[in-house]
Motif scaffolding. Sequence first.
Motif, short mmCIF file in Angstrom:
data_model
loop_
_atom_site.label_atom_id
_atom_site.label_comp_id
_atom_site.label_asym_id
_atom_site.label_seq_id
_atom_site.Cartn_x
_atom_site.Cartn_y
_atom_site.Cartn_z
N ARG A 318 -9.55 150.79 49.77
CA ARG A 318 -9.84 151.39 51.08
C ARG A 318 -10.57 152.72 50.90
O ARG A 318 -11.44 153.09 51.69
CB ARG A 318 -8.53 151.58 51.86
N ARG A 320 -12.65 153.31 48.73
CA ARG A 320 -14.04 153.00 48.37
C ARG A 320 -14.77 152.23 49.47
O ARG A 320 -15.83 151.68 49.23
CB ARG A 320 -14.05 152.20 47.07
N GLY A 321 -14.14 152.17 50.67
CA GLY A 321 -14.85 151.62 51.82
C GLY A 321 -14.43 150.25 52.26
O GLY A 321 -15.02 149.71 53.21
N THR A 323 -12.57 147.44 54.28
CA THR A 323 -11.91 147.39 55.58
C THR A 323 -10.63 146.58 55.49
O THR A 323 -10.36 145.88 54.49
CB THR A 323 -12.84 146.76 56.62
#
Length: 880
Positions: A318, A320-321, A323
């Motif tokens: 999360r 590191r992006g 979802t």
Amino acid sequence: MIGTWAAGLIRRRGARLVAIAGGVALAVALLAALGSFLSGAQASMTARAVRGVTIDWQVAGANTADLQKALQNTPGVRRTEPVGYASTSGLVATTTATAGATTQTTGPGKVLGIPAGYPSAFPGSVRVLAGTDHGVLVAQQTAANLHVAPGDTVLIGRTGLAPVSVVVTGIVDLPHADTMFQNVGAPPSAQPKAPPDNIVLLDQPLWHTTFDPLAAARPDLVHSQVHVALGHQLPSAPADAYTSVTAAANHFEAATSGAGVVGNNLAAALDAARADAAYAQILFLFLATPAAVLAGLLTATVVSTGAVRRRREHALLRARGATAGNLLSLAAVEAVLTGVAGAAVGLGAAVLIDHLAFGTAASLSWSVAAAVVGLAIAAATVLIPAWRDLRVSTVASGRILQRTTRGPLWSRYGLDLILLAAGGIVFWSTSRGGYQLVLAPEGAPTISVSYWAFAGPALLWTGAALLAWRLTDLALGRGRGLLRHVLRPLAGGLSGTVANSLSRQRSLLARAIVLLGLALAFAASTATFNATYRTQAEVDAQLTNGADVTVTPSPGAETPPSDANRLAKVPGVHAVEPVQHRYAYVGTDLQDLYGVRPSSITGVTALQDSFFQGGTARQLMDRLAAQPDSVLVSAETVKDFQLHPGDQLNLRLQNGRTKQLVTVPFHYAGVVSEFPTAPSDSFLVANSTYVAKMTGSSTVGAFLVDTNGANSTAVAEGIRNLLGPSATVTDLAHTRTTIGSSLTAVDLAGLSQVELGFGLVLAAAAGALVLALGLAERRRSFAIAAALGATPRQLRAFVTGETAVLTAGGLISGALTGWLLSQVLVKVLTGVFDPPPTAPTTPWPYLAAVTLTLLAALAAVTAATIRLARRPPLRVLREL
């Protein structure tokens, strides 16, 4: 991304994936295998019910010829035969005895007119004991009353007409006389309680010659039926077969506009099989459901041991992006991998189990259902925890180790105690009048399972699990001081540190102990039920056959007790016990009377205390020995004649010399409900010495042969070779295959092996697998401790301490819960047993094998963990 994640899971988390898939495979294999057993058992029940019926339909009506023609044009009808029924005012026979010629007279009876070939058309309906199967056949009991044999003359009385003299050509047994003499079309309450006491069968031409004049003068005393044999192309399930046969009978009655009324014997047999099929469903629910739930809990526990690691990995993704949808997709990959792999392995195992244990092919419908359950377990144990973590945690919280100090919500409200109390109340209330698991309302065509009866055991099972959790949490939390002293022999000076470490992990340890305890409880309760079932099936066979081998002399033969000496010389015979079989009138009711030697009867056959009322089996046999004129009677006789202990009961027995009925005084001493070779209805048990003295005859009705439980078939064959056709010889091995309910006939040996095997695997897996995964998750902690200078002995203390707590807690919890569930299970499933057990049978060898297997598995895991803990810490940290 998903492909990369899946490859990484297989490479880095392969052992954990295998463990999760193994839990799924256990559930799938058990459900699929037992589902196939259930399907095969129901088909076997239907086939057995059909084989047990000799006359499928008995059709009554005014015009027998028209009914027979209509039946011959009815689909599914294979053969029809007209049978005449006539009432006789009595039978008379004059025979020559040592004291001179004597005349024997019976009361009213029935005379049947059967066509040539009737015994072959309806195999098993007429069993020849002596003479031929055609001409004038006299029923065994009637022959005993008249003291006649083939070649003797009998006068058949006709109301208002002169009697007719006939010559006896054979003595026969009518195994299905109850149905043969039913009142076709009458409700159950109007059916005769027993077949006629006196029965004669005549060839149809002779019957018409004898009773056509009576039919003209008294048509109320003569009637006819058409007996029907059907082609048995029926559905496999007893309930479906019952519906089919009932619908066919209803269709015939409608087609004949009510001119013919069907006595549907085949439907009656299938109706009984429907109840047994319902009991098979109950066994499936009681034995398969807990195992499937345990497999699911085992899978969930395996998943939960990696919960901390999973939260850290998700927090990193999360950050590191990734979802929430991405993370759920990754969790779904793990669920699919484990679910599909577990389902495939489980179905393969089920196919093998079905072949080896049941000798049947796997059921497609049950295989599909089991696979769906396996996928659901994988989804529930992998996806739901991941979804819950995503909802309640953040990136920051996922990077740190969180511990709760408050207990679970259920423990704060005492749910475990509430469930135990509720389970006890439900069990007490439903067991007071005896459990009624199968409901078949009188007059209703439906049959169902009372699922309310499952509430008590389910509540107790769940409550016991939660209570074990509470006590474990209490012992590892507030009981740290006591735990420290208990662990001192293993951990030495580190006992306090080890106790504190275990206390911090008490949530995981409590879960593991509960799971291990439930697995052991399942194994113990299932094994106890299976052992009790086998014991009672053996008792049932002993009751029906009488002993390992039973020798029944031909009807009318004067067989002295001394013939037991000849039988005792046959190789393999351990003991021989003569038993008298007479007929006695209690008032106007004719009952079987068995004369026994009270001091030795218990040495050759099984007498359980549950067979008697008013004392134990030994006490009542001692009473018969001490008071020779004592007699044991049925509960029905006690009620009908308002008997009290010590009351005099006058019975009319046949004198051995004069063949006349004489009055013999007895005194009521107790109630007997079951006795070897006795019928299921009313009968009497008395002292054989007293009976012989009062009747002037010690003639034996049967010899009970004890072979010490071995080689009964070989001994029976040896006795047949010795006696030839002069006696009927039956052995226990053959009787096992022909008696009991259709559920008993299914032979639960395969089911027992499967259940016990799964119990063993679940117990070993619950202990060893959970311990191994839990210790593997703490490799980092062990490596850090080693890097800080912990010695191998100190690391061993941590590992052995956790193993000891898990082992002790699981064994104690499993023993107590298993004992409770065993008592409840045997009580709830009393309807499965015939006769019901006095107490559960404990399978000590199996329980010892489970315990030793568990200890060996835990010891192996502990030794492997200790060996791994000695690896260089830097290498371990680099791998992690």
